[in-house]
Write an enzyme that holds these catalytic residues in place. Structure first.
Site, PDB file in Angstrom:
ATOM      1  N   LYS A 191       0.692  -1.187   0.159  1.00 44.65           N
ATOM      2  CA  LYS A 191       0.103   0.028   0.162  1.00 44.65           C
ATOM      3  C   LYS A 191       0.700   1.403  -0.185  1.00 44.65           C
ATOM      4  O   LYS A 191       0.292   2.147  -0.471  1.00 44.65           O
ATOM      5  CB  LYS A 191      -0.874  -0.084   1.220  1.00 44.65           C
ATOM      6  CG  LYS A 191      -0.451  -0.054   2.540  1.00 44.65           C
ATOM      7  CD  LYS A 191      -0.214   1.371   3.395  1.00 44.65           C
ATOM      8  CE  LYS A 191       0.661   1.022   4.468  1.00 44.65           C
ATOM      9  NZ  LYS A 191       0.508   2.388   5.111  1.00 44.65           N
ATOM     10  N   THR A 248      -4.004   5.308   3.249  1.00 46.71           N
ATOM     11  CA  THR A 248      -2.759   6.011   2.814  1.00 46.71           C
ATOM     12  C   THR A 248      -2.645   6.634   1.858  1.00 46.71           C
ATOM     13  O   THR A 248      -2.121   7.325   1.497  1.00 46.71           O
ATOM     14  CB  THR A 248      -1.678   4.636   3.078  1.00 46.71           C
ATOM     15  OG1 THR A 248      -1.651   3.807   4.293  1.00 46.71           O
ATOM     16  CG2 THR A 248      -0.459   5.013   2.635  1.00 46.71           C
TER      17      THR A 248
END
Length: 331
Positions: A191, A248
């Site tokens: 991620k 994120t």
């Protein structure tokens, strides 16, 4: 009372030390620099990485790793992922023999393509059942400010996972457990790379459609790699997969997204590193994630694009053009 040692006094390590203390643990926070230890002890806050957040009295800081680790039931590792092996080599002889080893790190080691739990086992000789990883939408500042958040503790030993869950469960921080250590660690590592791509898109002035496309295709990329490594595909639909990815890729608090935004605005990696003080894990991990994917024959086009921008001199605009001109395939 559970005694916890947190090794690493950056923003996330300090925040998690606060979480543990609020959950009822006695916590020793290890900082590398004695002057930071003095500041934390005197002001009850971490002025370098978490200013304005008061730390509970149950959090004590020290620059002495042996002092931090003495009698610890839980050892939390919160250093940059690419420095883990070197740090842990020095700490390994000091580790209590039966302590749980909890990784907060989200990366894949350069050169070896090992996940952080694999590095921990290799360096310390600990069995896999002693090692756990924490992953999820864990933006440190929000958690430090006690905004409600959930996370996942992954461990192959379900009893150990439950004990760690109890050690960090507070009114604002809700941990779940998952036996899929491979999936949770990969979700956390990849991620960061996708967030860099989202930041690049933001820096280029693109909007929500672009970000949603990158998040969605990034999730597919992560799941393909995870499945090839034996992870449970369902993990990537949960907090350690989709949840962490969305946070994120979307938040200005995300170091990787912010780093990517500067790249999209035309800065080089070296220039961005000069103006930022904290580690953007995806900048280094993108290369090891790509190596891991290639070793298993997995197509990861977003990761490839991020590597080209961060390490091969490709411009952000060229990255987007190349990604959009790829051969069309069924979703």
């Amino acid at each position: 009372m559970t005694r916890a040692a947190v090794l690493g006094a950056g923003s996330w390590g300090t925040t998690f030390a606060k979480v543990l203390a609020d959950a009822g643990c006695s916590v020793t926070l290890h900082a590398r620099r004695p002057e930071l230890v003095t500041a934390i002890q005197a002001g009850r806050e971490n002025p370098d990485y978490l200013p304005g957040v008061r730390l509970p009295d149950a959090v004590r800081a020290t620059a002495d790793a042996a002092e931090a680790l003495e009698g610890a039931d839980v050892v939390v590792l919160a250093v940059p992922s690419q420095t883990l092996r070197a740090n842990l080599t020095g700490w390994a002889p000091l580790l209590p023999g039966d302590a749980s080893l909890l990784s907060l790190m989200k990366g894949v080691e350069l050169g070896t393509t090992k996940r952080m739990s694999e590095v921990i086992c290799e360096v310390t000789g600990a069995g896999a059942d002693r090692v756990a990883a924490l992953s999820g939408p864990n933006l440190a500042r929000e958690i430090a400010e006690e905004q409600p958040s959930a996370t996942v503790i992954a461990c192959t030993d379900t009893d150990r996972a439950a004990a760690l869950q109890a050690a960090c469960h507070t009114r604002y921080f809700r941990p779940y457990t998952n036996p899929d250590l491979v999936g949770c660690e990969l979700g956390g590592a990849v991620k960061n790379v996708i967030a860099l791509a989202c930041g690049v898109a933001e820096g280029l002035g693109y909007g929500d459609n672009t970000r949603a496309s990158l998040i969605t295709r990034g999730l597919a990329e992560t799941a393909r790699l995870g499945t090839a490594l034996g992870a449970d595909p369902a993990t990537f639909a949960g907090l350690a997969g989709l949840g962490d990815l969305v946070a994120t890729c979307s938040s200005p608090l995300s170091r990787n997204r912010t780093f990517g935004e500067h790249l999209g605005q035309g800065m080089s990696v070296a220039q961005v590193e000069q103006i930022t003080r904290q580690t953007a894990e995806g900048v280094k991990s993108c290369r090891s994630v790509l190596d891991l994917a290639r070793a298993h024959g997995v197509d990861v086009p977003i990761t490839e694009a991020v590597v080209r921008v961060c390490h091969e001199g490709e411009s952000a605009g060229q990255m987007v053009r190349e990604m959009m001109s790829r051969e069309a395939k069924p979703e």
